[in-house]
Design an enzyme around this catalytic site. Structure first.
Site, PDB file in Angstrom:
ATOM      1  CE  LYS A  54      -3.813  -2.309   2.223  1.00 39.93           C
ATOM      2  NZ  LYS A  54      -4.522  -2.754   3.476  1.00 39.93           N
ATOM      3  CD  GLN A  98      -3.383  -4.419   6.435  1.00 40.21           C
ATOM      4  OE1 GLN A  98      -3.217  -3.455   5.799  1.00 40.21           O
ATOM      5  NE2 GLN A  98      -3.901  -5.551   6.308  1.00 40.21           N
ATOM      6  CG  ASP A 121      -9.868  -0.193   4.368  1.00 41.64           C
ATOM      7  OD1 ASP A 121      -9.304  -0.411   2.948  1.00 41.64           O
ATOM      8  OD2 ASP A 121      -9.453  -0.246   5.301  1.00 41.64           O
TER       9      ASP A 121
END
Ligand code: NAD
Length: 298
Positions: A54, A98, A121
């Site tokens: 990422k 995460q 997200d």
């Protein structure tokens, strides 16, 4: 005849190029670039490798990237305070925590603490609700479903009036992609069926699909005779079925019997190299969108 391959690796390149160009234009006109923070707790190797990818992608498209690594034993209160800090940081447009999180921390509480306007997200209940309403209400579609829809559109597959069958009803893939495909608008307007472990006659439903989206996590679940000739098959499944002893890398298979299915379908995604590369790409797109919302450009 062999189906057209819908390659996520190629579509990713197209989209990342578009994002890079747009980031440069915004920087020129407004003097800012998107800011993304990745919060990593502990040293889980899989999480570390996702975060590294990422970060690398964020740098590639010209974002400011903040890496915030925290110890495995961080308390829930400290993690909530950290999220609050980034919620109030003007230079940050996207906050990523995460997963998975350590036991002492309530995952739901943490994800719900992220400002919905920085929830790139798309997992916050506010964004799930916005997705359900559809249209202009949608801010951040969740990344894997957004990647699936983008692949279908860029492959030139007609979605309007199409029979879409989604195998799997998870909150991160099955339910949101089904919801996205039935909305009014381009890349959608489909008639959608969701099938799952309690469905009677799975094969019969799949056989009707003009677009078959499979996210079950069961290698080879979808048999070639379940596939409608000429249809579009999107295989989301990523299953480790062994280890390549020479390379030391995992051998991955999808949920569809690819070799046989590609002789029947009109277009199909491979595994690996299909849906996989799209998730991080769409995360970048959502982070750029977040800045654009803030600047009144979206
Ligand atoms: P999940 O386990 O949360 O959900 C799987 C769903 O499939 C469930 O709703 C279940 O009812 C259904 N299912 C399972 N077995 C079935 C069967 N035999 N018949 C009918 N339905 C069945 O999984 P998920 O998080 O949605 O992920 C699904 C797959 O997609 C996994 O292989 C995962 O690794 C992969 N995945 C890939 C990406 C990516 O490529 N970026 C992202 C997310 C998930």
């Amino acid at each position: 005849m062999s189906a057209k391959l819908i390659k996520g690796t190629e579509i990713r390149e197209e989209i990342l190029e578009e994002i890079t160009k747009e980031v440069a234009e915004i920087k020129d006109k407004h003097g800012v670039v998107p800011g993304l923070v990745t919060i990593l707790i502990g040293e889980n190797p899989a999480s570390m490798s996702y975060v590294t990818l990422k970060i690398k992608t964020a740098h590639r498209v010209g974002f400011t990237e903040v890496q915030d690594s925290q110890p495995e034993d961080i308390s829930e209160a400290d993690l909530l305070a950290l999220i609050d800090k980034y919620n109030n940081d003007d230079s940050i447009n996207g906050i990523l925590v995460q997963l998975p999180l350590p036991k002492q921390v309530d995952e739901k509480k943490i994800l719900n603490a992220i400002d919905p306007d920085k929830d790139v997200d798309g997992f916050h209940p506010v964004n799930v609700g916005r997705l359900m309403i559809g249209g202009d209400e949608v801010k951040f579609p969740p990344c894997t479903p957004a990647g699936i829809q983008e692949m279908i559109v860029r492959a030139g597959v007609e979605t309007s009036g199409a029979e879409v069958v989604v195998v799997g009803r998870s909150n991160i893939v099955g339910k949101p992609i089904a919801n996205m495909m039935l909305q009014k608008g381009p890349g959608a307007n489909s008639t959608v069926t969701i099938v799952h472990t309690r469905t009677k006659d799975l094969a019969g439903h799949c056989q009707r699909a003009d677009i078959l989206i499979v996210a079950a996590g069961v290698p080879g679940l979808v048999k070639p005779e379940w596939i409608k000739p000429g249809s579009c098959v999107i295989d989301v499944g990523v299953n480790r079925i062994g280890m390549n002893e020479k390379t030391g890398k995992a051998i991955l298979r999808g949920d569809v019997d690819f070799d046989a299915a590609k002789e029947i379908a009109g277009s199909i995604t491979p595994v690996p190299g299909g849906v996989g590369p799209m998730t991080i790409t769409m995360l970048m797109k959502n982070t750029l969108k977040s800045l654009k919302f803030k600047l009144g450009l979206a």
